[in-house]
Design a protein around this motif. Structure first.
Motif, PDB file in Angstrom:
ATOM      1  N   ARG A  32       0.828  -1.205   0.000  1.00 54.81           N
ATOM      2  CA  ARG A  32       0.000   0.000   0.000  1.00 54.81           C
ATOM      3  C   ARG A  32       0.865   1.259   0.000  1.00 54.81           C
ATOM      4  NH1 ARG A  32      -5.104  -0.767   4.083  1.00 54.81           N
ATOM      5  NH2 ARG A  32      -6.260  -2.211   2.769  1.00 54.81           N
ATOM      6  N   ARG A  33       1.959   1.217   0.718  1.00 56.80           N
ATOM      7  CA  ARG A  33       2.843   2.384   0.762  1.00 56.80           C
ATOM      8  C   ARG A  33       3.446   2.666  -0.613  1.00 56.80           C
ATOM      9  NH1 ARG A  33       6.134   2.062   6.458  1.00 56.80           N
ATOM     10  NH2 ARG A  33       4.293   2.321   7.775  1.00 56.80           N
ATOM     11  N   PHE A  71       2.023   2.021  -3.560  1.00 54.58           N
ATOM     12  CA  PHE A  71       0.976   2.642  -4.365  1.00 54.58           C
ATOM     13  C   PHE A  71       0.723   4.084  -3.937  1.00 54.58           C
ATOM     14  CE2 PHE A  71      -0.531  -1.807  -5.267  1.00 54.58           C
ATOM     15  CZ  PHE A  71      -0.219  -1.761  -6.607  1.00 54.58           C
ATOM     16  N   LEU A  72       0.731   4.336  -2.649  1.00 54.68           N
ATOM     17  CA  LEU A  72       0.554   5.693  -2.155  1.00 54.68           C
ATOM     18  C   LEU A  72       1.690   6.598  -2.629  1.00 54.68           C
ATOM     19  CD1 LEU A  72      -1.047   7.685  -0.431  1.00 54.68           C
ATOM     20  CD2 LEU A  72       0.336   6.957   1.520  1.00 54.68           C
ATOM     21  N   PHE A  73       2.918   6.084  -2.549  1.00 50.99           N
ATOM     22  CA  PHE A  73       4.078   6.847  -3.005  1.00 50.99           C
ATOM     23  C   PHE A  73       3.980   7.152  -4.492  1.00 50.99           C
ATOM     24  CE2 PHE A  73       8.362   6.857  -4.864  1.00 50.99           C
ATOM     25  CZ  PHE A  73       8.857   8.002  -4.249  1.00 50.99           C
ATOM     26  N   LEU A  74       3.600   6.173  -5.295  1.00 46.53           N
ATOM     27  CA  LEU A  74       3.464   6.384  -6.733  1.00 46.53           C
ATOM     28  C   LEU A  74       2.348   7.378  -7.058  1.00 46.53           C
ATOM     29  CD1 LEU A  74       4.011   2.778  -8.101  1.00 46.53           C
ATOM     30  CD2 LEU A  74       5.575   4.714  -8.217  1.00 46.53           C
TER      31      LEU A  74
END
Length: 75
Positions: A2-3, A5-8
């Motif tokens: 999840r991190r 995807f959040l970063f992207l």
């Protein structure tokens, strides 16, 4: 995961802001540019889809009527 995807997602949103580039709209058949305010050597002519003036270089001649164009060829 999840991190990642959040970063992207944050990276994709920030890319246009970091680069400082914005998509510029052209007007009058690529003779003008839609801007918030025209430069010193430009004149506003009509308005663009984004309600900004269509800024045209001062040396660009705009033919308002087709009749003038037809009459020029006959002289």
């Amino acid at each position: 995961m999840r991190r990642l995807f959040l970063f992207l997602a944050v990276l994709l949103v920030m890319a246009p802001v970091v680069s400082g580039r914005q998509h510029t709209l052209s007007c009058l058949g690529n003779k003008g540019t839609c801007r918030v305010s025209c430069k010193k050597n430009e004149h506003p002519y009509l308005y663009c889809r984004n309600y900004q003036p269509c800024c045209v270089q001062s040396y660009v001649k705009i033919n308002v009527s087709a009749k003038e164009e037809k009459n020029r060829g006959k002289h």
